[in-house]
Design an enzyme around this catalytic site. Structure first.
Site, mmCIF file in Angstrom:
data_model
loop_
_atom_site.group_PDB
_atom_site.id
_atom_site.type_symbol
_atom_site.label_atom_id
_atom_site.label_comp_id
_atom_site.label_asym_id
_atom_site.label_seq_id
_atom_site.Cartn_x
_atom_site.Cartn_y
_atom_site.Cartn_z
ATOM 1 N N HIS A 1 40.297 -30.595 -17.180
ATOM 2 C CA HIS A 1 41.036 -30.169 -15.988
ATOM 3 C C HIS A 1 42.204 -29.241 -16.288
ATOM 4 O O HIS A 1 42.714 -28.583 -15.378
ATOM 5 C CB HIS A 1 41.449 -31.386 -15.158
ATOM 6 C CG HIS A 1 40.299 -31.925 -14.367
ATOM 7 N ND1 HIS A 1 39.295 -32.663 -14.941
ATOM 8 C CD2 HIS A 1 39.939 -31.768 -13.075
ATOM 9 C CE1 HIS A 1 38.386 -32.955 -14.023
ATOM 10 N NE2 HIS A 1 38.766 -32.424 -12.890
ATOM 11 N N ARG B 1 30.060 -27.240 -19.679
ATOM 12 C CA ARG B 1 29.053 -27.220 -18.607
ATOM 13 C C ARG B 1 28.242 -25.927 -18.650
ATOM 14 O O ARG B 1 28.741 -24.883 -19.058
ATOM 15 C CB ARG B 1 29.751 -27.311 -17.233
ATOM 16 C CG ARG B 1 30.370 -28.650 -16.914
ATOM 17 C CD ARG B 1 30.913 -28.623 -15.487
ATOM 18 N NE ARG B 1 29.843 -28.429 -14.539
ATOM 19 C CZ ARG B 1 29.223 -29.431 -13.876
ATOM 20 N NH1 ARG B 1 29.623 -30.669 -14.019
ATOM 21 N NH2 ARG B 1 28.242 -29.163 -13.046
ATOM 22 N N ARG C 1 32.412 -23.898 -15.605
ATOM 23 C CA ARG C 1 33.444 -23.867 -14.553
ATOM 24 C C ARG C 1 34.838 -24.195 -15.099
ATOM 25 O O ARG C 1 35.831 -23.925 -14.449
ATOM 26 C CB ARG C 1 33.091 -24.803 -13.402
ATOM 27 C CG ARG C 1 33.184 -26.262 -13.715
ATOM 28 C CD ARG C 1 33.072 -27.105 -12.462
ATOM 29 N NE ARG C 1 31.744 -27.032 -11.859
ATOM 30 C CZ ARG C 1 31.202 -28.013 -11.145
ATOM 31 N NH1 ARG C 1 31.882 -29.130 -10.926
ATOM 32 N NH2 ARG C 1 30.004 -27.901 -10.651
ATOM 33 N N GLU D 1 30.785 -33.368 -24.421
ATOM 34 C CA GLU D 1 29.755 -33.725 -23.446
ATOM 35 C C GLU D 1 28.921 -32.503 -23.125
ATOM 36 O O GLU D 1 29.473 -31.410 -22.945
ATOM 37 C CB GLU D 1 30.396 -34.194 -22.143
ATOM 38 C CG GLU D 1 31.281 -35.396 -22.281
ATOM 39 C CD GLU D 1 32.037 -35.651 -20.975
ATOM 40 O OE1 GLU D 1 31.762 -34.989 -19.962
ATOM 41 O OE2 GLU D 1 32.911 -36.518 -21.004
ATOM 42 N N THR E 1 30.360 -35.182 -12.663
ATOM 43 C CA THR E 1 29.127 -35.849 -13.092
ATOM 44 C C THR E 1 28.945 -37.127 -12.276
ATOM 45 O O THR E 1 29.635 -38.119 -12.500
ATOM 46 C CB THR E 1 29.208 -36.172 -14.599
ATOM 47 O OG1 THR E 1 29.717 -35.026 -15.271
ATOM 48 C CG2 THR E 1 27.858 -36.519 -15.159
ATOM 49 N N GLU F 1 27.809 -44.607 -23.041
ATOM 50 C CA GLU F 1 29.008 -44.575 -22.200
ATOM 51 C C GLU F 1 28.587 -45.004 -20.799
ATOM 52 O O GLU F 1 27.722 -44.371 -20.173
ATOM 53 C CB GLU F 1 29.636 -43.179 -22.173
ATOM 54 C CG GLU F 1 30.858 -43.148 -21.254
ATOM 55 C CD GLU F 1 31.717 -41.900 -21.407
ATOM 56 O OE1 GLU F 1 31.610 -41.198 -22.426
ATOM 57 O OE2 GLU F 1 32.507 -41.644 -20.477
ATOM 58 N N HIS G 1 34.735 -42.396 -16.061
ATOM 59 C CA HIS G 1 34.543 -41.683 -14.801
ATOM 60 C C HIS G 1 35.312 -42.380 -13.679
ATOM 61 O O HIS G 1 35.052 -43.541 -13.367
ATOM 62 C CB HIS G 1 33.075 -41.541 -14.386
ATOM 63 C CG HIS G 1 32.897 -40.337 -13.502
ATOM 64 N ND1 HIS G 1 33.175 -40.377 -12.165
ATOM 65 C CD2 HIS G 1 32.548 -39.071 -13.786
ATOM 66 C CE1 HIS G 1 32.985 -39.169 -11.665
ATOM 67 N NE2 HIS G 1 32.606 -38.364 -12.625
#
Ligand code: PXP
Length: 259
Positions: free
Chosen positions: A9, A44, A48, A69, A100, A150, A213
């Site tokens: 982020h 990703r 993004r 990831e 996700t 995970e 998450h």
């Protein structure tokens, strides 16, 4: 419990202007000093937030192990294996999603996963699978011979947010969670039971267990009593808080909360 700080982020904020500020690299030494155990990033397919150059510099310069990831798309797998991170976490990816939203479909992707897992393991990279907390997924993860799983805590986090009225703005309300408080309390307990059972089953099979998450300062201490979970990967809430408190405080407070 170990803390992996997901710094995607920071790059989200930078990409909003397509400039080079703030730079996720600046988070690495702060995260270490604040007590984080790992840096987590997601390269990703739609780029993004984290860009290829970020991923390269983060793996090169991080004083902490890097958990990268990625989806099982061949182009991304090739880039990630060249970067040689400490760990790869395989995640599902949909372009239209905000984040996700669920775990991997292990059954549908079993053969592709097997090939990708071996590809990374042959290069000395340990592999984790991001999965929903169901026992059948633990069985399949065991058959895939990964080092880690995970567990996706998104469902738990959504129920918690609906029950305690924090964070979910009205247009983000989830219709199935528009329920009376007693029903939500019951659903929350069920989601915790599912995480506890899945974590214990994975641990019993010799898999190391992470979770993540939607975890935040309000809900995380419902997860910490689950003894089979050894690591939490947390991003959005830590980076959001850091805007007001600074990153050192937001990480060290989370680390203190998870013990
Ligand atoms: N773990 C995995 C596998 C993720 O994909 C994400 C989101 O990128 C996280 C943890 C962190 O989630 P959050 O940003 O909601 O804390």
């Amino acid at each position: 419990m170990l803390l992996g700080v997901n710094i995607d982020h920071i790059a989200v904020l930078r990409e909003a202007r397509r400039i080079n500020d703030p730079d996720p690299i600046d988070a690495l030494s702060i995260a270490k000093r604040a007590g984080a155990d790992q840096i987590t990033i997601h390269l990703r397919e739609d780029r993004r937030h984290i860009q290829d150059e970020d991923a390269k510099r983060i793996v090169e310069l991080s004083p902490l192990p890097v958990n990268l990831e990625c989806a099982i798309a061949p182009e991304i797998v090739q880039i990630v294996s060249n970067l040689n991170p400490h760990r790869v976490t395989l995640v599902p990816e949909k372009r239209e999603e905000v984040t996700t939203e669920g775990g991997l479909d292990l059954e549908k992707n079993f053969d592709a996963l097997k090939e990708t897992i071996l590809h990374f393991q042959n290069r000395g990279i340990e592999v984790s699978l991001f999965i929903d907390p169901y026992l059948e997924h633990i069985e399949m993860a065991t058959d895939l011979h990964v080092e880690w799983v995970e567990l996706h805590t998104g469902s738990f986090a959504n129920i918690h947010a609906s029950l305690y009225g924090n964070l979910l703005r009205s247009h983000h309300r989830i219709p199935s969670l528009d329920q009376p408080r007693e029903v939500l309390a019951n659903m929350l307990q069920k989601s915790l039971d599912a995480l506890t059972k899945a974590a214990a089953a994975a641990d019993a099979k010799g898999l190391k267990v992470a979770a993540g998450h939607g975890l935040n300062y309000q809900n995380v201490q419902k997860i910490t009593p689950i003894v089979s979970i050894r690591e939490l990967n947390i991003g959005q809430s830590i980076i959001a808080r850091s805007i007001f408190t600074g990153l050192h405080e937001s990480i060290s407070t989370m680390k203190r909360l998870i013990g």
